[in-house]
Design a protein around this motif. Structure first.
Motif, PDB file in Angstrom:
ATOM      1  N   PHE A  16       0.819  -1.373  -0.003  1.00 21.71           N
ATOM      2  CA  PHE A  16      -0.049  -0.181  -0.034  1.00 21.71           C
ATOM      3  C   PHE A  16       0.821   1.335  -0.020  1.00 21.71           C
ATOM      4  CE2 PHE A  16      -2.393   3.090   2.712  1.00 21.71           C
ATOM      5  CZ  PHE A  16      -3.190   3.708   1.531  1.00 21.71           C
ATOM      6  N   VAL A  17       2.045   1.300   0.869  1.00 23.05           N
ATOM      7  CA  VAL A  17       2.397   2.336   0.824  1.00 23.05           C
ATOM      8  C   VAL A  17       3.372   2.690  -0.528  1.00 23.05           C
ATOM      9  CG1 VAL A  17       4.993   3.349   2.028  1.00 23.05           C
ATOM     10  CG2 VAL A  17       2.972   2.372   3.627  1.00 23.05           C
ATOM     11  N   MET A  18       4.020   1.533  -1.095  1.00 23.88           N
ATOM     12  CA  MET A  18       4.470   1.808  -2.181  1.00 23.88           C
ATOM     13  C   MET A  18       3.609   2.403  -3.451  1.00 23.88           C
ATOM     14  SD  MET A  18       7.704   0.798  -2.015  1.00 23.88           S
ATOM     15  CE  MET A  18       8.326   0.687  -3.368  1.00 23.88           C
ATOM     16  N   GLY A  19       2.262   1.888  -3.401  1.00 21.14           N
ATOM     17  CA  GLY A  19       1.250   2.636  -4.084  1.00 21.14           C
ATOM     18  C   GLY A  19       0.974   4.040  -3.792  1.00 21.14           C
ATOM     19  N   LEU A  20       1.062   4.395  -2.622  1.00 24.01           N
ATOM     20  CA  LEU A  20       1.172   5.892  -2.395  1.00 24.01           C
ATOM     21  C   LEU A  20       2.376   6.512  -2.771  1.00 24.01           C
ATOM     22  CD1 LEU A  20      -0.003   5.771   1.516  1.00 24.01           C
ATOM     23  CD2 LEU A  20      -1.570   6.288  -0.648  1.00 24.01           C
ATOM     24  N   ARG A  21       3.297   6.114  -2.625  1.00 26.99           N
ATOM     25  CA  ARG A  21       4.758   6.607  -3.084  1.00 26.99           C
ATOM     26  C   ARG A  21       4.714   6.714  -4.625  1.00 26.99           C
ATOM     27  NH1 ARG A  21       9.082   3.140   0.594  1.00 26.99           N
ATOM     28  NH2 ARG A  21       8.732   4.184   2.626  1.00 26.99           N
ATOM     29  N   ARG A  22       4.348   5.841  -5.280  1.00 29.11           N
ATOM     30  CA  ARG A  22       4.327   5.874  -6.618  1.00 29.11           C
ATOM     31  C   ARG A  22       3.403   7.085  -7.207  1.00 29.11           C
ATOM     32  NH1 ARG A  22       0.111   4.174  -9.503  1.00 29.11           N
ATOM     33  NH2 ARG A  22      -0.626   2.780  -7.815  1.00 29.11           N
ATOM     34  N   ILE A  23       2.159   7.258  -6.552  1.00 28.08           N
ATOM     35  CA  ILE A  23       1.469   8.764  -7.137  1.00 28.08           C
ATOM     36  C   ILE A  23       2.123   9.721  -6.492  1.00 28.08           C
ATOM     37  CG2 ILE A  23      -0.843   9.689  -6.693  1.00 28.08           C
ATOM     38  CD1 ILE A  23      -1.770   6.786  -6.130  1.00 28.08           C
ATOM     39  N   ALA A  24       2.607   9.848  -5.681  1.00 32.76           N
ATOM     40  CA  ALA A  24       3.291  11.145  -4.851  1.00 32.76           C
ATOM     41  C   ALA A  24       4.448  11.588  -5.944  1.00 32.76           C
ATOM     42  CB  ALA A  24       3.591  10.935  -3.487  1.00 32.76           C
ATOM     43  N   LEU A  25       5.328  10.253  -6.133  1.00 36.80           N
ATOM     44  CA  LEU A  25       6.427  10.853  -6.985  1.00 36.80           C
ATOM     45  C   LEU A  25       6.358  10.875  -8.468  1.00 36.80           C
ATOM     46  CD1 LEU A  25       8.887   8.214  -5.219  1.00 36.80           C
ATOM     47  CD2 LEU A  25       8.703  10.819  -4.769  1.00 36.80           C
ATOM     48  N   GLN A  26       5.204  11.051  -8.890  1.00 42.85           N
ATOM     49  CA  GLN A  26       4.702  10.959 -10.365  1.00 42.85           C
ATOM     50  C   GLN A  26       4.473  12.495 -10.451  1.00 42.85           C
ATOM     51  OE1 GLN A  26       1.153   9.137 -10.999  1.00 42.85           O
ATOM     52  NE2 GLN A  26       2.138   7.043 -11.650  1.00 42.85           N
ATOM     53  N   ASN A  27       4.630  13.514  -9.493  1.00 45.93           N
ATOM     54  CA  ASN A  27       4.433  14.802  -9.820  1.00 45.93           C
ATOM     55  C   ASN A  27       5.717  15.295  -9.841  1.00 45.93           C
ATOM     56  OD1 ASN A  27       1.496  15.276  -8.712  1.00 45.93           O
ATOM     57  ND2 ASN A  27       2.177  14.116  -7.234  1.00 45.93           N
ATOM     58  N   GLU A  28       5.857  16.237 -10.894  1.00 42.85           N
ATOM     59  CA  GLU A  28       7.149  16.669 -11.480  1.00 42.85           C
ATOM     60  C   GLU A  28       7.796  17.752 -10.385  1.00 42.85           C
ATOM     61  OE1 GLU A  28       6.730  18.255 -15.416  1.00 42.85           O
ATOM     62  OE2 GLU A  28       6.155  16.495 -16.043  1.00 42.85           O
ATOM     63  N   ASN A  29       7.038  18.059  -9.583  1.00 46.13           N
ATOM     64  CA  ASN A  29       7.527  19.299  -8.366  1.00 46.13           C
ATOM     65  C   ASN A  29       8.041  18.848  -7.255  1.00 46.13           C
ATOM     66  OD1 ASN A  29       4.561  18.820  -8.420  1.00 46.13           O
ATOM     67  ND2 ASN A  29       4.463  20.521  -7.158  1.00 46.13           N
ATOM     68  N   VAL A  30       8.176  17.224  -7.280  1.00 44.34           N
ATOM     69  CA  VAL A  30       8.512  16.388  -6.093  1.00 44.34           C
ATOM     70  C   VAL A  30       9.826  15.870  -6.201  1.00 44.34           C
ATOM     71  CG1 VAL A  30       7.917  14.540  -4.491  1.00 44.34           C
ATOM     72  CG2 VAL A  30       6.244  16.016  -5.335  1.00 44.34           C
TER      73      VAL A  30
END
Length: 393
Positions: free
Chosen positions: A109-123
């Protein structure tokens, strides 16, 4: 060594709270999106025995944050309520009709959250150990964090480097064993209270008494035992142990616990504790303290388990964190700059009281459930009778 330019916000910890907060801030519509640094000791899949049950309210929070896809592809199992078993009697406590929680392996689950968060170019993801909050020597306001990096090296081993990461705001979401809680809260800090321990394992091909319901068994003379599906073939079992942990955990489970479980579960529980890894962890309570006051640090605040903890029996922790993130995203929506503590500080103080609506309810549910179910006697029996009676009204 320092970053060339300061970030708008630095978030320490890429667990449930930290990853969700990154995405929440990264997706706020702005002329210039905030630049966000996410610092995590290791971006490999975490391995934990809690944070595996998400309440319906947590699922709704994921939907509001645009992170519902974090549940895709991880074999997340729907759960519609709890089944309480005491001896030969049982009673079901259902979630509202049409709503369901989810059970899963925490790390997936955490890996899924990270995947979504890190898709943002400003992160920007930074892998390393956050070691110290950087403070202004004059005002003591927090300006950033020192990080010990893991830098790829040659075949001789792992090389380490140091980095000073600066930001207009620092958010600490480094979990229950937070390294920065006392620094942020200063004189307001209190120590987590451990009032029991969990021993846990994974059952293979177990069949729970009521499909799609988490099971809580109340064995005489022992603490509650929780079981819930992780995947189609895997079921988590965790056993609450009050006082000192037994030196022979497997013997404790086989000799004292197994005879008190439903007969259909006994063999797979014995097999699990005989052959699988047995995990242990403390169950702690930590009340949330007011932040952004004259006695706490400026430029920084705590989020998630670093701020507030409760017994895991109700599975409320991640729901609390995600609901906090939903509120904070809304509260920061019209803030021009996160560096402006004159605007951010009042938001954090208002959040302390605004979160009472959902946090107090869930914290009291957890405390009440554990208080009533933790031991034999009038309270344990009356809790079952009360629930049974309420279902007839």
């Amino acid at each position: 060594m320092g970053c060339k330019e300061p970030f708008d916000v630095v978030i320490i910890g890429a667990g449930t709270a930290g990853s969700a907060m990154v995405h929440a801030l990264a997706t706020i519509p702005r002329p210039e999106p905030w630049r966000i640094a996410l610092i995590e000791r290791s971006f490999s899949e975490p391995d934990r025995i809690v944070g595996e049950l998400l309440q319906p309210g947590g699922v709704q929070a994921l939907r509001e944050l645009g992170m519902l896809s974090s549940l895709d592809g991880i074999e997340a199992m729907p759960v519609e309520g709890y089944n309480l078993i005491k001896g030969t009697q049982s009673v079901q406590v259902s979630f509202p009709e049409g709503e369901a929680g989810r059970c899963f392996h925490h790390g997936r689950f955490v890996m899924g959250l990270r995947r979504i968060a890190l898709q943002n170019e400003n992160v920007t993801a930074i892998q390393g150990n956050a070691t110290r909050l950087i403070e202004c020597p004059i005002t003591q306001r927090v300006l950033g964090v020192d990080v010990v990096l893991k830098v790829p090296a040659d075949a001789s081993g792992t090389q380490q480097g140091k980095l000073a990461v600066y930001g207009g705001l620092v958010i600490v979401a480094d979990g229950c064993f937070s390294n920065f809680r006392n620094t942020v809260l200063a004189k307001s800090a209190c120590k987590p209270k451990t009032y029991s321990h969990t021993i846990a394992s994974v059952l293979k091909d177990a069949i729970l008494p009521v499909p799609k319901y988490g099971t809580i068994v109340l064995p005489p003379g022992l603490g509650p035992v929780a079981l819930y599906p992780l995947t189609e073939r895997e079921t988590r079992i965790w056993v609450d142990v009050q006082g000192t942990l037994p030196s022979d955990v497997r013997g404790y489970v086989v000799e004292r616990l197994v005879p008190e479980l439903p007969e259909s579960l006994r063999e797979c529980v014995k097999e699990a504790f005989a052959t699988n890894c047995v995990r242990k962890m403390p169950n702690s309570f930590l009340p949330s303290m007011q932040q952004a006051t004259s006695s706490t640090k400026k430029g920084v605040f705590l989020l998630g388990d670093s701020l507030n903890m409760r017994h895991p029996i109700s599975g409320c922790g991640m729901t609390v964190a995600l609901k906090d993130v939903v509120y904070l995203r809304w509260a920061f929506m019209n803030v021009p700059s996160l560096e402006d503590w004159g605007q951010v500080g009042p938001i954090i103080r208002r959040w302390h009281w605004a979160r009472k609506y959902h946090v107090s309810t869930l914290n009291m549910l957890s405390a009440a459930m554990y208080g009533m179910l933790q031991r034999d006697g009038e309270f344990r029996s009356s809790s079952r009778d009360y629930i049974n009676l309420s279902k007839q009204l």
